[in-house]
Design an enzyme around this catalytic site. Structure first.
Site, PDB file in Angstrom:
ATOM      1  N   ASP A 191       7.519  -5.430  11.601  1.00 52.18           N
ATOM      2  CA  ASP A 191       6.715  -6.642  11.690  1.00 52.18           C
ATOM      3  C   ASP A 191       7.678  -7.829  11.811  1.00 52.18           C
ATOM      4  OD1 ASP A 191       4.487  -8.427  11.370  1.00 52.18           O
ATOM      5  OD2 ASP A 191       5.016  -8.629   9.251  1.00 52.18           O
TER       6      ASP A 191
ATOM      7  N   ASP B 117       6.697 -11.756  11.156  1.00 55.21           N
ATOM      8  CA  ASP B 117       6.505 -12.844  10.198  1.00 55.21           C
ATOM      9  C   ASP B 117       6.571 -12.346   8.765  1.00 55.21           C
ATOM     10  OD1 ASP B 117       6.085 -14.915  12.128  1.00 55.21           O
ATOM     11  OD2 ASP B 117       4.099 -14.097  12.496  1.00 55.21           O
TER      12      ASP B 117
END
Length: 297
Positions: A88, A90
């Protein structure tokens, strides 16, 4: 004597060294043998028997060692080193949330942050949350994206994680519910082999408040994981995934090693293998890499 399991103990370098007492407590919990140093004062492996009836659970081990502010990962020894990384962006590879930062500059920060929190906590489905947040950006100048980019910070160990795994022939992918405008730049900065995200519609240097392609949400993240393992010619157990939010849960649960990285409370309730104190270097220690083998360029 070789052991089928290993308990890896990792301290946050910024909070101080790994204490011998923490190692001793960990050894007792798993009836482990002599620790193997992965990084002096930071991480050790404790070879141990396979957990059985009456053994301390991973949750018990984690809770017992939490006062020492160390992460504890109990894993099988076989197949530790992974052939694929799916991460991922963020609050994982980056320290912040790009959409929230963008909204703050656009003057709708509080509204977007509230929707983001509800989504990451699983209180609002991802697609709806994303559409609502993007709609608030309608009419704002695209130049704000560059302003956000200039303020972004990589999480400690991001480049080390990607470059070290690539150096050992792993495929690496950045798969985000954020915008491709950022994933492209972060992927180039860290050296990811590929990146995927949501395409923000921009016309005449202005954000329209819409997306230019289908939404990349939780199921799409898992789909990318499955595609990548098939292309790499490996099974899901040979993959490492990492993320912090509810939209990461499907890929975290599907991978052989899914690490909830400084994750939201609802994610920690579901994903039992967690990094709560240390940085991204922990993902390498979890695979048995020693600090001396890390690629830092």
């Amino acid at each position: 004597m070789s052991f089928p399991s290993v308990l890896t103990i990792i301290a946050d370098r910024k909070s101080g060294p790994l204490k011998p007492e923490a190692i001793d407590v960990a050894r007792t919990l798993v009836k482990g043998s002599k620790p193997v140093v992965l990084s002096e004062g930071e991480a050790v492996d404790i070879p141990c028997p396979k957990p059985g009836p009456g053994s301390a659970s991973a949750a018990t081990i984690r809770a017992t060692l939490a006062p020492y502010r160390v992460d504890a990962l109990l894993m099988k020894t076989r197949g530790r080193r992974k052939a694929l990384l799916v991460a991922d962006m963020d609050s994982t590879i980056l320290t912040g949330e790009t959409l929230d930062d963008l909204a703050a500059l656009a003057g709708c920060g509080e509204e977007v942050a509230a929707i983001t929190q509800a989504s990451m906590n699983g209180e609002l489905d991802f697609d709806t949350a994303l559409e609502r947040r993007v709609a608030l950006l309608a009419g704002k100048p695209a130049s704000l994206l560059e302003d956000v980019w200039q303020s972004l910070t990589l999480t400690d160990g991001a480049r080390e994680l990607v470059q070290t795994m690539k150096a050992h022939n792993a495929r690496t992918a950045l798969v985000s519910g954020g915008f491709t405008w950022f994933t492209q730049r972060v992927a180039e900065l860290c050296g990811f082999d590929e990146h995927h995200g949501n395409a923000l519609e921009i016309i005449d240097n202005t954000m329209t408040g819409k997306l230019a392609a289908d939404i990349l949400g939780p199921d799409a993240k898992r789909d990318h994981l499955e595609r990548l393992t098939e292309e790499r010619g490996v099974q899901l157990r040979a993959a490492l995934t990492t993320g912090d939010g509810a939209n990461d849960i499907p890929m975290l649960m599907a991978a052989g090693l899914g690490l909830a990285f400084h994750a939201k409370p609802n994610v920690r309730k579901i994903v039992g293998t967690q990094i709560n104190f240390s940085g991204l270097r922990a993902h390498l220690f979890a695979q048995g890499y020693t600090a001396g083998t890390f690629v830092t360029d």
